[in-house]
Scaffold this motif. Sequence first.
Motif, mmCIF file in Angstrom:
data_model
loop_
_atom_site.group_PDB
_atom_site.id
_atom_site.type_symbol
_atom_site.label_atom_id
_atom_site.label_comp_id
_atom_site.label_asym_id
_atom_site.label_seq_id
_atom_site.Cartn_x
_atom_site.Cartn_y
_atom_site.Cartn_z
ATOM 1 N N SER A 264 40.871 -76.545 66.724
ATOM 2 C CA SER A 264 39.493 -76.551 66.090
ATOM 3 C C SER A 264 39.432 -78.321 65.038
ATOM 4 O O SER A 264 38.546 -78.700 65.538
ATOM 5 C CB SER A 264 39.332 -75.468 65.171
ATOM 6 N N TRP A 268 36.856 -81.677 65.794
ATOM 7 C CA TRP A 268 36.181 -81.396 64.850
ATOM 8 C C TRP A 268 36.195 -82.974 64.249
ATOM 9 O O TRP A 268 35.503 -83.488 64.289
ATOM 10 C CB TRP A 268 36.299 -80.991 63.772
ATOM 11 N N THR A 314 29.544 -76.326 62.839
ATOM 12 C CA THR A 314 30.776 -75.730 62.096
ATOM 13 C C THR A 314 31.025 -74.599 62.620
ATOM 14 O O THR A 314 32.244 -73.877 62.715
ATOM 15 C CB THR A 314 29.696 -75.687 60.772
ATOM 16 N N ARG A 317 33.330 -74.697 65.429
ATOM 17 C CA ARG A 317 34.468 -74.785 65.030
ATOM 18 C C ARG A 317 34.838 -73.956 64.752
ATOM 19 O O ARG A 317 36.304 -73.469 65.024
ATOM 20 C CB ARG A 317 34.311 -75.767 64.099
#
Length: 366
Positions: A264, A268, A314, A317
Amino acid sequence: MVFRKSLTRELTFTALGVFIVLLAIILSTQAINLLGRAAEGQIANEAVTALIGFWALGLFPLLMILTVFVTVLVVMTRIWRDHEMAVWLSSGLSLRDWIWPVMRFTIPLALLVGIVSLFIAPWAEERSQVYAEILKRREEISAIAPGVFKETGSGSKVYFIESYGGQHGAATRIFMQDMSEGKVSSIFAQRGYITVNADNERVLVLEDGRRYVGEPGQSNYEVGSFKRYSVLIGTNQKLAATPNNRQAQSTSALIGSSDPAFRSELVWRLSMPLSCLVLALLAIPLSYYNPRSGHAYNLVVALLGFFLYQNSLTLVRNWITQGKVGMASILVVHVIVLIIAVLLLKYRDRPASSVSQTLKYFLHKH
């Protein structure tokens, strides 16, 4: 050519101003936070300035993305407000013709965001944690400072020495008070020095002194004399190891990892430059301003769209970290926002049409 140079210059100067303002606001907030933590003894006083610098490097990608978005939005809104866009559209050009001039400004910054997010920000995060740990340990040693009463970070011990002298940093006339297990132990020694034992732990060795042990408020104190007395004051003199949190891991360490948290973090970082480009494109249609209305509601809508976009990234993620979705899922958010930007561009190219007419135009266009 003149138009492109003028637009690039205006975007550059606006971006510089926006970046400075945002950086000043965020750094002042973080400085207050770090100073408060330093006052509470959570971090060393010497570490505040360096940690602010490392923290700014780590936050640079997100800050630059917001700067690009706000810059394009403000400049394009001014062009609408000053009727320059009306001249542009009346000359037979469309709003889509602004894409490449805006991208010429955005692409270098997106590349910079990618470099920082992939390489510099992880290094800054790792160094900030190591540096804070080193200074925290150094702060423990500085607790034994000549002429100063000072307690350790845990608050269980208080040290005072009169002066340094002799070999190995030996000190003279030492006072130490240990408050633990409901008792107070006060030690007075003529000499002392710091050494490291076989387990790599810091030890304060005291010589020729007396020790008083008892409970506060009680008269039954134990008194003892000693020629040599050792007190453990810290552990592990080696440099702090590389932090294990995902933000401090290098990008090369994240590639190929099966850990969902590391995967993740990788997607990101890769999303940072991509979101910079997508938001710059989205800002072009969102900058539409009706001079007759006299209200800049588009700025509010644009900022709400920015936060919705970032929060969606977010959220995805976090889902990747929890193993709920795959790494490619974060591309869905980028594609959705990109589609919205393209549809808004087409819609703003036909400002005189109603929403229903525009939808029919989209559905019947081949």
